[in-house]
Scaffold this active site. Structure first.
Site, mmCIF file in Angstrom:
data_model
loop_
_atom_site.group_PDB
_atom_site.id
_atom_site.type_symbol
_atom_site.label_atom_id
_atom_site.label_comp_id
_atom_site.label_asym_id
_atom_site.label_seq_id
_atom_site.Cartn_x
_atom_site.Cartn_y
_atom_site.Cartn_z
ATOM 1 N N ASP A 100 7.358 7.240 -38.005
ATOM 2 C CA ASP A 100 7.995 8.024 -37.248
ATOM 3 C C ASP A 100 8.902 7.168 -36.084
ATOM 4 O OD1 ASP A 100 5.711 7.387 -35.562
ATOM 5 O OD2 ASP A 100 5.462 9.279 -34.814
ATOM 6 N N ASP A 103 7.851 1.373 -31.775
ATOM 7 C CA ASP A 103 7.987 1.318 -30.169
ATOM 8 C C ASP A 103 7.362 -0.212 -29.721
ATOM 9 O OD1 ASP A 103 7.632 2.138 -27.614
ATOM 10 O OD2 ASP A 103 5.853 2.977 -27.772
ATOM 11 N N LYS A 131 12.825 2.324 -30.893
ATOM 12 C CA LYS A 131 12.615 2.458 -29.299
ATOM 13 C C LYS A 131 12.388 0.784 -29.094
ATOM 14 C CE LYS A 131 9.945 5.360 -27.204
ATOM 15 N NZ LYS A 131 8.669 5.750 -26.496
ATOM 16 N N PHE A 152 9.662 9.143 -23.861
ATOM 17 C CA PHE A 152 8.760 9.598 -24.633
ATOM 18 C C PHE A 152 9.358 10.812 -25.398
ATOM 19 C CE2 PHE A 152 4.825 11.764 -25.995
ATOM 20 C CZ PHE A 152 4.052 10.432 -26.808
ATOM 21 N N VAL A 153 9.293 10.712 -26.613
ATOM 22 C CA VAL A 153 10.131 11.922 -27.163
ATOM 23 C C VAL A 153 8.808 12.658 -28.293
ATOM 24 C CG1 VAL A 153 12.279 10.904 -27.269
ATOM 25 C CG2 VAL A 153 10.763 10.334 -29.134
#
Ligand code: IMP
Ligand code: MG
Length: 184
Positions: A100, A103, A131, A152-153
């Site tokens: 997904d 990070d 990100k 933060f999603v």
């Protein structure tokens, strides 16, 4: 659920368009190659299922599961643990890992390390979101749908405390929904 949303960052229409573009690129890049797609659970579930249905040749699919975030937290844990490994032979396969979000990079670098042990022909990384701001490992996605800033999603597979994966778009939650612990 909509009341919990502060802002929709990426709409359902934008996601559909980018996922189709990406599937077309993969169809070209992996044409005449034996491709195994390994989805990272649970975050890649929705992205993976939309993506693979647009690939026009038979691909092998498997999943791997890693644990990086603790419960209701937006902070990564210090270590990444593989808690469910792949269960197919990938020695003569080109592997595409689908996740997904990239990070800090801790999860995917550990997964790449684990998958390398199976000696596949190649390993590439495909993420829905990148990100970059929080990167701690030197890792660049080979395929990526969207670059996002340091927020933060949730949605389209991404969770907060295992909820909101079922939102059809990518969003930021309202202040007060996410309670972050004082310590890691
Ligand atoms: P990394 O190891 O720090 O790259 O973290 C990767 C994992 O952390 C992803 O697969 C997600 O499950 C989770 N993660 C990182 N950022 C977010 C976010 O903004 N929303 C939801 N989950 C996230
Ligand atoms: Mg997650």
């Amino acid at each position: 659920m909509k009341d919990d949303i502060e802002e929709v960052l990426i709409s359902e229409t934008e996601i559909k368009k980018r996922v189709s573009e990406l599937a077309q690129k993969l169809a070209v890049d992996y044409k005449h190659k034996k491709l195994t797609i390994i989805g990272v659970l649970n975050g890649s579930l929705i992205f993976l299922s939309d993506l693979i249905r647009q690939i026009p040749f038979p691909v092998k699919i498997d999943t791997i599961r890693a644990n990086t975030y603790a419960g209701a937290s937006t902070f990564p844990k210090a270590e990444t643990k593989i808690i469910h490994n792949i269960n197919i032979n990938i020695r003569d396969e080109h592997v595409l890992i689908v996740d997904d979000i990239l990070d800090t990079g801790k999860t995917l670098s550990e997964i790449i390390r684990m998958i390398s042990k199976h000696s596949p022909l190649s390993i590439k990384v495909c993420v829905l979101l990148n990100k970059r701001a929080r990167r701690e490992r030197e890792i660049v996605p080979d395929y990526c749908c969207f670059e996002i800033e340091d927020k933060f999603v949730v949605g389209y597979g991404l969770d907060f405390d295992n909820r909101y994966r079922n939102l059809p778009y990518i969003a930021v939650l309202r202040d007060g929904i996410m309670i972050t612990p004082k310590t890691l």
